[in-house]
Scaffold this active site. Structure first.
Site, PDB file in Angstrom:
ATOM      1  N   LYS A 147       0.914  -1.076  -0.080  1.00 42.04           N
ATOM      2  CA  LYS A 147       0.137  -0.098  -0.057  1.00 42.04           C
ATOM      3  C   LYS A 147       0.921   1.173  -0.030  1.00 42.04           C
ATOM      4  CE  LYS A 147      -3.293   2.244   3.120  1.00 42.04           C
ATOM      5  NZ  LYS A 147      -4.052   1.931   4.420  1.00 42.04           N
ATOM      6  N   SER A 157      -1.095  -0.854  -4.534  1.00 42.35           N
ATOM      7  CA  SER A 157      -2.317  -0.237  -4.444  1.00 42.35           C
ATOM      8  C   SER A 157      -2.053   1.169  -3.687  1.00 42.35           C
ATOM      9  CB  SER A 157      -3.552  -0.894  -3.894  1.00 42.35           C
ATOM     10  OG  SER A 157      -3.665  -0.983  -2.530  1.00 42.35           O
TER      11      SER A 157
END
Lengths: 371, 371, 371, 371
Positions: A164, A234
């Site tokens: 992330k 992401s």
């Protein structure tokens, strides 16, 4: 010696932690053993997807109460990775990674590799570093740290690296410009891609898939021939550093689980899904039977609309559809292809695969119980 | 004696008829032999999908010029069925059905059934008839007419019935009310479902899948246990009657093609797709190889989000997603499942499957070259 | 001596030309006098908006039959400008510009300026010219040609210049690259903005709003301080040249109509709308009464989401909304503001205002009957 | 004696409570005085809008920590009403209602009415009661309770009643059916409208706008001639009872604020907005000047697409747009109309106005500082 367990739990809404609470209540999971929570959230997976933040807040509140620590301390201890978008038949769910200290490997034959997992955090990035070599290098360093923490020494034993990463906001861009710096890209939405891309290349460098010298600022989000076959990244607005979960196999691990992976060359590449299943130890000839499928804990994949606007030489409208973001379409397709094989739509498919597998394709990993 | 040919032609836009024009120009297709054009259009497949009308106008203009007749005469001669929605990797395309008179069956062994196709039109419906038994009965009559035209006598030889049917508009509803009549449903969008449902039940009645006595006004769009396994219906604002294309096999046909079908029980039912391939004569054990796949001319399927909000006991968000209509999601999923098997995203998947297969599922047919 | 008439006609669908047909049938409009058709279409106004092409085809078919010429000849004779997006309460409609030769100005006092209109076409652009100075210069040339055709010599008399311009497609980009050329931008969607922006700057140069020397390739879609106050440009895939409609006032014109304009500084700038009404001759103090509003033939405006994400210092979510394209939101807002004043939602608002008015704002013009 | 204050605070995201925290930190607001929080959230305002729940959780966490009580206790003490949808230029924000006990009215002239506010909760509803007379009656009772709590005795002094009400879920419907009961409507999405409608009619009954005898189960969501001119209701999945905020004026209140209202007859009814401003004490002839506008604390309005598909006799596409829910379009329009007058897009517009004003229109209230 570590034993890693993965709990795949359905969610009825972004703040539905009832399945996790039940496992905490009945003692199946000890909150202190949780190292990571990886969610598939039911938002749009794009800029204004607030289901990610909603779940993050709910998990922080729950774990801070169970662990008797602050919500900030939860965030420093557990990797909380939320990925938006459950298009098509995909089921919103969370994957809770639990790592326990155990005395020995039980009956696992020596040398047989089992699931290991480690987490690490990079330092905070300055806006001018995002989407550039500074991010690539720092991610590579942190991936190696997470590998060490997981007890994995051979890069070939790493099968999925979930990251992330931050993005640029108007404020952060302005901050950089004020200090006389430049940024990789001026567009907030596009910066998500640059951050995902640089993170993925950091994985590739850490694992030796690509020499660091082959990467440069110019090649990030430009030279698609450079990619990792195991990175899944992401971007989210809620952090300034990268959170990293490394999954692999280790002969030091005492887990009942094994992980394997392969690379989809396009969104309908069912054969890659089947090869990943075999890589995770499933036994079958053409298609796996129910008994083998029952061993699967989860399938993790990246999805992306090919930049050519075509799959197998046939046109599609994903990139031209101004009503539905193409990442949403790509997730629906890849999830459907996997679910058609597994018979279970509760598998993890994430969108936006810059430098994560070839153009239009992406890594696919399978976590399964060892037989 | 008839020979039916099916040309599957990619479209670059709703008015791109270049592939068809090329076949007309080089003599492969004689415009006089065209009996139906069945398109998969790249609009949203919902109320404001104008790609259907756009293609219809373009085809009418082309054929009126090639045949030297008016655009209205084209519409009375050729069944023009447009189905919107090419979500995911689905390729916009048209299927041109050509039927030629031939002297004999060539080398086809006697008794071997081959593709036959017929078209028919119902009379215009009054608004108060739509979505009710009057529509069911008239569609059943016209289906039998189309079967006769196709030279198919045994209902078991019918494998796909594509119908384009009308819907209620505000004007039409008002017209009925003014005359003291009632309508099946007051909502324009919902009337699409009622018209599709009544049309599908008309097919079921015509083919003896359901006795007419089992159907009533009350059961239309209410008792989902009643369905046809071969009906595929879509509603459009541009007509007041139903246009019907019946596809089946006949021992009187001289075609090189064969059709077979099966029923998907849910959107990821890959096994039903495989059974339909076998029903169309493809030879394989678990998955078809490239040689067999090459024989496929097209796969035609219906897609639908299960009303339970679940597939195989797993929740999905298709029905709760207020940003993307659930029919769009369902089409993306079913197309992906089929394309994963065929390796070709240019297959025909249509949404909204009321009384067309079980809840959440639908018919799937395969047209293939005989071996 | 010219008399220009403007007919604002509601459309029930993209191919509903019934209002125009009625006026042709009853002799109000002579098809030979039509110089331009400017439509507000009900598609999404973005890449996959096929309502524009649908209306274009329908108009070509109609006029080719009425004029006895080919559809291509219609396109060379009449400027057909389709603008997609009728969000909020905006009414889909067309504006038919009719120009007749008349003997004298009737009772119009000498020196009183009345509506004049002219059209012109640029040459076809090569892909490497789009969004660059070559386009700016050629548009400037054609705007001057259209002014001359309209009989307008003073640039201050030009109040609205509507341009339809080409965009880059994957094919066109590839063509340029193959010939060793570069393109202004590699992204198909972004090329729409570059083409709109270059066209608008061409207007500004033609009218002396900006000296040509102030514009350069680098400043196009980058230096937003450069803009025209009367340009309204929209891009479409269906052409390779620009089509230009110039509207202004001329003391040589015999029209019953007058045009005036102003510039909205943001999407809720109602005062600019009121000033434009006064500029077109409406008489009122604070808000116009019904009698004055009745003189309005149409209001034409550009809409745009401010790049700051703010209006009057307040945040909005238009640019962050991944479900609704920001151009759609902006059109709904500007239309609502104008309709709140006029009491009539059938006004023309077009999106994407690069170099057309200041950031977040845009030109607004009013065509009204002279009193 | 009560003094009511209203703080309108911008939000940077659904969990951005920084503005409220600052006021709590600097002592401007005492957490114990907060009686209601009314938010305009940036989700889609439809079924899958999780920004409402996200803000609710964030507010509960904050206030439970500030007040030293549980999150459940916060919910029982403070009315937390979240309304989704900030389309167009609307600014996400919260309205914090603070009510303090004060000794006297200070210098407010006797008899001069000032802002009063009260909250109340209904009992939990059974699923079979929702959207029916049982809900109407219980809401009416609770509205009267909230009026009493606010110190308002004359229904004519009530100017806005905001209600958050439950909806039917699949589970709740099944529960009713299992017990042999029926529900008002079988469709989850439609139940939102029935619950909003029954709540609004409860307001109308409580205030004597409609006699209770005029309402029946059959008329709810069917007879649109029945409506309240001050009700604003929104449905959410997170509660089983109704939460009610009554706003009005009272000669017993010691507030610096006044509220007034009017009714918009359609989404562009600017004159109703102006009348509501005058009703709240603003002084102006045609349009208010900046000085008067500065007195406005907030404007609260309901928005709705007319069921006719027309505004002022002109067609719009809001109800036919399958890509954008019509409530989203209606909010964008009404917000734009209000913002065009106030010059401030941070005003509260909520969608779905069943029985809240006439078809296509709705109540609009203005809270302003007394002069």
């Amino acid at each position: 010696m570590h034993k890693v367990e993965v709990y795949r739990l359905p969610m009825g809404s972004p703040d539905d932690l009832s399945a996790l609470e039940a496992l905490l209540d009945n003692g199946t999971i000890d909150a202190r053993d949780i190292i990571a929570v990886l969610c598939k959230n039911e938002g749009n997976g794009c800029v204004n997807d607030f289901t990610r933040g909603f779940t993050t807040l709910a998990v922080k509140v729950l774990l801070s109460e169970r662990l008797g620590i602050s919500r900030d301390e939860v965030a420093n201890r557990v990797a909380l990775v939320m990925s938006g978008g459950t298009e098509g038949v995909m089921t919103p769910h969370m994957n809770v990674f639990v790592r326990k200290q155990v005395a020995d490997r039980g009956g696992i034959p020596a040398g047989e590799k089992r699931l290991a997992a480690g987490i690490a955090f990079t330092r905070d990035f300055k806006p001018e570093e995002l989407g550039r070599m500074a991010q690539v290098r720092e991610v590579a360093r942190a991936v190696r740290e997470a590998m060490a923490e997981a007890g994995i020494s051979d890069p070939a034993d790493v099968h999925f690296v979930q990251i992330k990463c931050p993005l640029l906001t108007a404020d952060r861009i302005e901050d950089a410009l004020r200090r006389g710096e430049t940024v990789a890209v001026n567009d907030t939405y596009k910066s998500m891609g640059y951050s995902r891309g640089a993170s993925a290349l950091g994985v590739a460098v850490a694992l030796g898939e690509i020499p660091e010298s082959a990467v440069s600022d110019e090649k990030i989000c430009s030279d698609w021939s450079l990619y990792s076959t195991v990175a899944s990244t992401s971007a989210g607005v809620e952090l300034q550093k990268c959170e990293i979960i490394v999954m692999g196999n280790s002969s030091e691990a005492a887990s009942d689980l094994v992980i394997g992976h392969d690379v989809m060359r396009d969104p309908i590449d069912m054969q890659a899904v089947l090869r990943a299943m075999k890589a995770a130890g499933l036994r079958f000839d053409v298609l796996p039977g129910e008994g083998e499928l029952d061993r699967i804990v989860n399938v993790l994949a990246k999805a992306e609309a090919p930049s050519t606007g075509q799959v197998r030489g046939r046109r599609n409208t994903m990139l031209d559809d101004s009503d539905i973001n193409h990442t949403r379409s790509a997730r629906a397709v890849v999830n459907a292809v996997i679910a058609a094989v597994t018979g279970d739509p509760m598998v993890y498919v994430s969108g936006g695969a810059e430098h994560q597998g070839p153009d239009g394709g992406g890594p696919v990993a399978v976590i399964a119980r060892a037989d």
